[in-house]
Design an enzyme around this catalytic site. Structure first.
Site, PDB file in Angstrom:
ATOM      1  N   ASN A  71     -12.135  -7.536 -31.669  1.00  0.00           N
ATOM      2  CA  ASN A  71     -11.524  -6.450 -32.438  1.00  0.00           C
ATOM      3  C   ASN A  71     -11.977  -5.090 -31.941  1.00  0.00           C
ATOM      4  OD1 ASN A  71     -10.488  -8.544 -33.847  1.00  0.00           O
ATOM      5  ND2 ASN A  71     -11.796  -8.307 -35.640  1.00  0.00           N
ATOM      6  N   VAL A  72     -11.042  -4.148 -31.969  1.00  0.00           N
ATOM      7  CA  VAL A  72     -11.348  -2.794 -31.496  1.00  0.00           C
ATOM      8  C   VAL A  72     -11.522  -1.830 -32.667  1.00  0.00           C
ATOM      9  CG1 VAL A  72     -10.079  -3.218 -29.334  1.00  0.00           C
ATOM     10  CG2 VAL A  72      -8.892  -2.113 -31.252  1.00  0.00           C
ATOM     11  N   ASP A  73     -11.446  -2.346 -33.895  1.00  0.00           N
ATOM     12  CA  ASP A  73     -11.405  -1.466 -35.080  1.00  0.00           C
ATOM     13  C   ASP A  73     -12.770  -0.929 -35.509  1.00  0.00           C
ATOM     14  OD1 ASP A  73     -12.602  -3.656 -36.484  1.00  0.00           O
ATOM     15  OD2 ASP A  73     -10.632  -4.428 -37.048  1.00  0.00           O
TER      16      ASP A  73
ATOM     17  N   HIS B 297     -13.127  -6.200 -26.163  1.00  0.00           N
ATOM     18  CA  HIS B 297     -11.843  -5.558 -25.843  1.00  0.00           C
ATOM     19  C   HIS B 297     -11.887  -4.049 -26.084  1.00  0.00           C
ATOM     20  CE1 HIS B 297      -9.565  -9.639 -26.286  1.00  0.00           C
ATOM     21  NE2 HIS B 297     -10.228  -9.548 -25.159  1.00  0.00           N
TER      22      HIS B 297
ATOM     23  N   CYS C 159      -9.441  15.554 -19.789  1.00  0.00           N
ATOM     24  CA  CYS C 159     -10.904  15.565 -19.734  1.00  0.00           C
ATOM     25  C   CYS C 159     -11.431  16.997 -19.594  1.00  0.00           C
ATOM     26  CB  CYS C 159     -11.355  14.719 -18.542  1.00  0.00           C
ATOM     27  SG  CYS C 159     -13.127  14.708 -18.308  1.00  0.00           S
TER      28      CYS C 159
ATOM     29  N   SER D  53      -6.465 -16.324 -32.827  1.00  0.00           N
ATOM     30  CA  SER D  53      -5.428 -17.311 -32.483  1.00  0.00           C
ATOM     31  C   SER D  53      -5.833 -18.109 -31.242  1.00  0.00           C
ATOM     32  CB  SER D  53      -4.086 -16.614 -32.237  1.00  0.00           C
ATOM     33  OG  SER D  53      -4.233 -15.650 -31.221  1.00  0.00           O
TER      34      SER D  53
ATOM     35  N   ASN E 152     -10.113 -20.387 -40.100  1.00  0.00           N
ATOM     36  CA  ASN E 152      -8.789 -19.817 -39.875  1.00  0.00           C
ATOM     37  C   ASN E 152      -7.823 -20.487 -40.862  1.00  0.00           C
ATOM     38  OD1 ASN E 152      -6.202 -19.108 -38.582  1.00  0.00           O
ATOM     39  ND2 ASN E 152      -7.431 -18.640 -36.777  1.00  0.00           N
ATOM     40  N   PRO E 153      -6.875 -19.761 -41.441  1.00  0.00           N
ATOM     41  CA  PRO E 153      -5.905 -20.426 -42.324  1.00  0.00           C
ATOM     42  C   PRO E 153      -4.980 -21.371 -41.557  1.00  0.00           C
ATOM     43  CG  PRO E 153      -5.676 -17.998 -42.436  1.00  0.00           C
ATOM     44  CD  PRO E 153      -6.686 -18.303 -41.366  1.00  0.00           C
TER      45      PRO E 153
ATOM     46  N   ALA F  69     -11.052 -15.649 -44.036  1.00  0.00           N
ATOM     47  CA  ALA F  69     -12.425 -15.275 -43.683  1.00  0.00           C
ATOM     48  C   ALA F  69     -13.173 -14.698 -44.881  1.00  0.00           C
ATOM     49  CB  ALA F  69     -12.397 -14.260 -42.534  1.00  0.00           C
TER      50      ALA F  69
HETATM   51  C1  BJW Z   1      -7.010 -15.154 -40.408  1.00  0.00           C
HETATM   52  C2  BJW Z   1      -6.708 -14.458 -41.539  1.00  0.00           C
HETATM   53  C3  BJW Z   1      -7.723 -14.377 -42.479  1.00  0.00           C
HETATM   54  C4  BJW Z   1      -4.972 -14.361 -40.349  1.00  0.00           C
HETATM   55  N1  BJW Z   1      -8.897 -14.968 -42.247  1.00  0.00           N
HETATM   56  N2  BJW Z   1      -8.120 -15.751 -40.123  1.00  0.00           N
HETATM   57  C5  BJW Z   1      -6.595 -17.422 -17.958  1.00  0.00           C
HETATM   58  C6  BJW Z   1      -5.476 -18.152 -18.262  1.00  0.00           C
HETATM   59  C7  BJW Z   1      -4.275 -17.522 -18.597  1.00  0.00           C
HETATM   60  C8  BJW Z   1      -4.193 -16.140 -18.634  1.00  0.00           C
HETATM   61  C9  BJW Z   1      -5.298 -15.408 -18.351  1.00  0.00           C
HETATM   62  C10 BJW Z   1      -6.471 -16.034 -18.013  1.00  0.00           C
HETATM   63  N3  BJW Z   1      -7.428 -15.074 -17.803  1.00  0.00           N
HETATM   64  C11 BJW Z   1      -6.857 -13.868 -17.997  1.00  0.00           C
HETATM   65  C12 BJW Z   1      -5.556 -14.038 -18.318  1.00  0.00           C
HETATM   66  C13 BJW Z   1      -4.603 -12.945 -18.610  1.00  0.00           C
HETATM   67  C14 BJW Z   1      -4.739 -12.389 -20.006  1.00  0.00           C
HETATM   68  C15 BJW Z   1      -4.425 -13.503 -21.014  1.00  0.00           C
HETATM   69  O1  BJW Z   1      -5.287 -14.089 -21.622  1.00  0.00           O
HETATM   70  N4  BJW Z   1      -3.174 -13.762 -21.243  1.00  0.00           N
HETATM   71  C16 BJW Z   1      -2.787 -14.791 -22.225  1.00  0.00           C
HETATM   72  C17 BJW Z   1      -1.998 -14.124 -23.357  1.00  0.00           C
HETATM   73  C18 BJW Z   1      -2.082 -15.887 -21.518  1.00  0.00           C
HETATM   74  N5  BJW Z   1      -6.087 -11.860 -20.234  1.00  0.00           N
HETATM   75  C19 BJW Z   1      -6.429 -10.659 -19.813  1.00  0.00           C
HETATM   76  O2  BJW Z   1      -5.651  -9.959 -19.170  1.00  0.00           O
HETATM   77  C20 BJW Z   1      -7.836 -10.184 -20.087  1.00  0.00           C
HETATM   78  N6  BJW Z   1      -8.433  -9.744 -18.883  1.00  0.00           N
HETATM   79  C21 BJW Z   1      -9.009 -10.588 -17.984  1.00  0.00           C
HETATM   80  O3  BJW Z   1      -9.212 -11.752 -18.243  1.00  0.00           O
HETATM   81  O4  BJW Z   1      -9.327  -9.994 -16.791  1.00  0.00           O
HETATM   82  C22 BJW Z   1      -9.464 -10.836 -15.634  1.00  0.00           C
HETATM   83  C23 BJW Z   1      -8.072 -11.314 -15.220  1.00  0.00           C
HETATM   84  C24 BJW Z   1      -6.991 -10.460 -15.267  1.00  0.00           C
HETATM   85  C25 BJW Z   1      -5.703 -10.922 -14.918  1.00  0.00           C
HETATM   86  C26 BJW Z   1      -5.514 -12.247 -14.548  1.00  0.00           C
HETATM   87  C27 BJW Z   1      -6.607 -13.105 -14.525  1.00  0.00           C
HETATM   88  C28 BJW Z   1      -7.898 -12.633 -14.860  1.00  0.00           C
HETATM   89  C29 BJW Z   1      -7.800  -8.962 -21.021  1.00  0.00           C
HETATM   90  C30 BJW Z   1      -7.310  -9.287 -22.364  1.00  0.00           C
HETATM   91  C31 BJW Z   1      -7.224  -8.012 -23.198  1.00  0.00           C
HETATM   92  C32 BJW Z   1      -6.595  -8.277 -24.541  1.00  0.00           C
HETATM   93  N7  BJW Z   1      -6.364  -7.074 -25.218  1.00  0.00           N
HETATM   94  C33 BJW Z   1      -5.701  -7.113 -26.526  1.00  0.00           C
HETATM   95  C34 BJW Z   1      -4.918  -5.841 -26.820  1.00  0.00           C
HETATM   96  C35 BJW Z   1      -5.611  -4.607 -26.778  1.00  0.00           C
HETATM   97  C36 BJW Z   1      -4.712  -3.614 -27.450  1.00  0.00           C
HETATM   98  C37 BJW Z   1      -5.371  -3.052 -28.665  1.00  0.00           C
HETATM   99  O5  BJW Z   1      -5.952  -3.727 -29.510  1.00  0.00           O
HETATM  100  O6  BJW Z   1      -5.246  -1.872 -28.751  1.00  0.00           O
HETATM  101  O7  BJW Z   1      -6.674  -7.426 -27.518  1.00  0.00           O
HETATM  102  S1  BJW Z   1      -4.478  -8.363 -26.712  1.00  0.00           S
HETATM  103  C38 BJW Z   1      -4.773  -8.640 -28.414  1.00  0.00           C
HETATM  104  O8  BJW Z   1      -5.046 -10.052 -28.525  1.00  0.00           O
HETATM  105  C39 BJW Z   1      -6.068  -7.872 -28.752  1.00  0.00           C
HETATM  106  C40 BJW Z   1      -6.884  -8.974 -29.414  1.00  0.00           C
HETATM  107  O9  BJW Z   1      -8.251  -8.678 -29.315  1.00  0.00           O
HETATM  108  C41 BJW Z   1      -6.465 -10.210 -28.674  1.00  0.00           C
HETATM  109  C42 BJW Z   1      -6.734 -11.497 -29.429  1.00  0.00           C
HETATM  110  O10 BJW Z   1      -5.997 -11.558 -30.589  1.00  0.00           O
HETATM  111  P1  BJW Z   1      -6.625 -12.226 -31.892  1.00  0.00           P
HETATM  112  O11 BJW Z   1      -7.794 -11.450 -32.312  1.00  0.00           O
HETATM  113  O12 BJW Z   1      -6.805 -13.669 -31.686  1.00  0.00           O
HETATM  114  O13 BJW Z   1      -5.461 -11.910 -32.957  1.00  0.00           O
HETATM  115  P2  BJW Z   1      -4.119 -12.726 -33.273  1.00  0.00           P
HETATM  116  O14 BJW Z   1      -3.219 -11.806 -33.996  1.00  0.00           O
HETATM  117  O15 BJW Z   1      -3.578 -13.374 -32.081  1.00  0.00           O
HETATM  118  O16 BJW Z   1      -4.606 -13.896 -34.234  1.00  0.00           O
HETATM  119  C43 BJW Z   1      -5.090 -13.653 -35.526  1.00  0.00           C
HETATM  120  C44 BJW Z   1      -5.609 -14.965 -36.079  1.00  0.00           C
HETATM  121  O17 BJW Z   1      -6.176 -14.709 -37.352  1.00  0.00           O
HETATM  122  C45 BJW Z   1      -4.528 -16.029 -36.296  1.00  0.00           C
HETATM  123  O18 BJW Z   1      -4.987 -17.277 -35.788  1.00  0.00           O
HETATM  124  C46 BJW Z   1      -4.392 -16.116 -37.826  1.00  0.00           C
HETATM  125  O19 BJW Z   1      -4.076 -17.442 -38.291  1.00  0.00           O
HETATM  126  C47 BJW Z   1      -5.769 -15.717 -38.264  1.00  0.00           C
HETATM  127  N8  BJW Z   1      -5.838 -15.106 -39.564  1.00  0.00           N
HETATM  128  N9  BJW Z   1      -5.373 -14.012 -41.425  1.00  0.00           N
HETATM  129  C48 BJW Z   1      -9.063 -15.647 -41.073  1.00  0.00           C
HETATM  130  N10 BJW Z   1      -7.471 -13.737 -43.643  1.00  0.00           N
HETATM  131 ZN    ZN Z   2     -13.140  13.295 -16.435  1.00  0.00          ZN
END
Ligand code: BJW
Ligand code: ZN
Length: 244
Positions: A104-106, A121, A149, A191, A215-216, A233
Site C-alpha cells: 500500500n502507498v497510502d 510500491h 524540481c 489479491s 481475505n474475504p 481485516a
Molecule cells: C479485503 C477487504 C477487507 C477487500 N479485508 N481483505 C512475474 C510474473 C508475471 C508478471 C510479472 C512478474 N514480475 C513482474 C511482473 C510484471 C508486473 C506484474 O506483476 N504484473 C502482473 C499484474 C501480471 N510487476 C511489476 O511490474 C512490478 N515490478 C517488477 O517486478 O519489476 C521487475 C520486472 C519488471 C517487468 C517485468 C519483469 C520484472 C511492479 C509492480 C508495481 C505495482 N504497482 C501498483 C500500482 C501503483 C499505483 C498506485 O498505487 O498509485 O501497486 S499495481 C496495484 O496492485 C498497486 C497494489 O499495491 C498492487 C497489489 O494490489 P492489492 O494490494 O493486492 O489490491 P487488489 O485490489 O488487487 O486486492 C485487494 C484484495 O483485498 C482482494 O483480494 C480483496 O478480496 C481483499 N479485500 N476488502 C481484507 N475488508
Molecule cells: Zn531535481
C-alpha cells in the site's frame, strides 16, 4: 466467516512465534474507506492501468497522471488507520523479530505507528525528481499539476512503483530476509496477482514458515497457505493477537 478452530490455530502459531512477518495489500485499507484496485469497486474498474500506472503513461501525459494522484491524495488525506492497522503496529512492539511488508502507498500503517515496514510500491505522500532523483516528503503541500524540481527544474513524479519498474533493492533485501527467516507469515488483504509480492507466500512457505491468509475472497495463494481465514481485516486481525 473464519471458522473458530482455524482462528485458534493461527492464534496459537502467533503466540508461539518469535519471528513474524506480515504482508498487506489494499484490502486492509478498504476498511478505512480507501478503494482497492481490483474487484467490483476497485480503481481499475474506472481507470486503465496503462493510462496511469506505467512510466510510459507518465511520459505521454504527466498532467493526467498527476491529476489522478492528486485526487487520490485528497481522498486518502480524509482516511484514518483502522483496527487492523493498529493491531499490526501493536504486534510490532510486542514481537522481538517483526517485519511488515506493505504494497500500500497510502501511509496508513505508519500513521498507525508501524516503524519496521517496507513500503515496497512506494508512498503517495512522497515525490521524486525525474532528473536528480531526490525524494521528498510533501504530505502537507498541494502538488501543482506539472511540478518541477527546485534544484534541477526537471519534472517531479509520484514516488510510486509503476508496472514494469523495479522495486528498490534495499526493500527487496529486507523482504527476502523477513520471508526467509519468519516463523509465521500473515498475508492480509491482497489479491496476490502482482509480482514480486504475489510470490512472497510461497517463498516463506518453502523456507518453512506457517502461512495464514486473511481475505474475504479466495486468491491464487489460498491453496498453498496453511490456513485461510475468510473475513475482513478489521474484524479478524485484532482477534489474532488477543490472549489465547
Ligand atoms: C479485503 C477487504 C477487507 C477487500 N479485508 N481483505 C512475474 C510474473 C508475471 C508478471 C510479472 C512478474 N514480475 C513482474 C511482473 C510484471 C508486473 C506484474 O506483476 N504484473 C502482473 C499484474 C501480471 N510487476 C511489476 O511490474 C512490478 N515490478 C517488477 O517486478 O519489476 C521487475 C520486472 C519488471 C517487468 C517485468 C519483469 C520484472 C511492479 C509492480 C508495481 C505495482 N504497482 C501498483 C500500482 C501503483 C499505483 C498506485 O498505487 O498509485 O501497486 S499495481 C496495484 O496492485 C498497486 C497494489 O499495491 C498492487 C497489489 O494490489 P492489492 O494490494 O493486492 O489490491 P487488489 O485490489 O488487487 O486486492 C485487494 C484484495 O483485498 C482482494 O483480494 C480483496 O478480496 C481483499 N479485500 N476488502 C481484507 N475488508
Ligand atoms: Zn531535481
Amino acid at each position: 466467516m473464519a471458522s473458530g478452530s482455524n482462528l485458534g490455530i493461527v492464534k496459537q502459531r502467533l503466540a508461539a512465534a518469535r519471528r513474524i512477518t506480515v504482508l498487506t495489500g489494499a484490502g486492509i485499507s478498504a476498511d478505512s474507506g480507501v478503494p482497492t484496485f481490483r474487484g467490483a469497486d476497485g480503481l481499475w474498474r474506472n481507470y486503465r492501468v496503462e493510462d496511469l500506472a506505467t512510466p510510459e503513461a507518465f511520459q505521454r501525459d504527466p498532467r493526467l497522471v498527476w491529476e489522478w494522484y492528486n485526487w487520490r491524495r485528497e481522498l486518502i488525506a480524509t482516511k484514518q488507520p483502522n483496527e487492523a492497522h493498529k493491531a499490526i503496529a501493536k504486534l510490532e512492539r510486542r514481537c522481538p523479530d517483526f517485519w511488515l511488508i506493505t504494497q500500500n502507498v497510502d501511509g496508513l500503517h505508519r500513521d498507525a505507528g508501524s516503524q519496521k515496514v517496507s513500503e515496497i510500491h512506494g508512498n503517495i505522500w512522497k515525490i521524486r525528481c525525474t532528473g536528480c532523483g531526490v525524494v521528498e516528503d510533501n504530505r502537507d503541500v498541494p502538488v501543482p499539476l506539472l511540478p518541477s524540481c527546485p534544484r534541477c527544474e526537471a519534472l517531479l513524479r509520484p514516488h510510486i512503483v509503476w508496472f514494469g519498474e523495479s522495486l528498490c533493492t534495499v526493500d527487496l533485501d529486507s523482504c527476502s530476509r523477513a520471508l526467509q527467516h519468519c516463523d509465521v507469515l500473515l498475508v492480509i488483504g491482497t489479491s496476490g496477482v502482482v509480482y514480486p509480492a504475489a510470490g512472497f507466500a510461497s517463498v516463506a512457505k518453502e523456507a518453512g514458515a506457517f502461512v495464514a491468509e486473511i481475505n474475504p475472497d479466495s486468491t491464487p495463494q489460498s491453496s498453498l497457505v496453511d490456513v485461510s481465514l475468510q473475513g475482513r481485516a478489521k474484524d479478524l486481525v485484532p482477534l489474532l493477537f488477543d490472549p489465547i
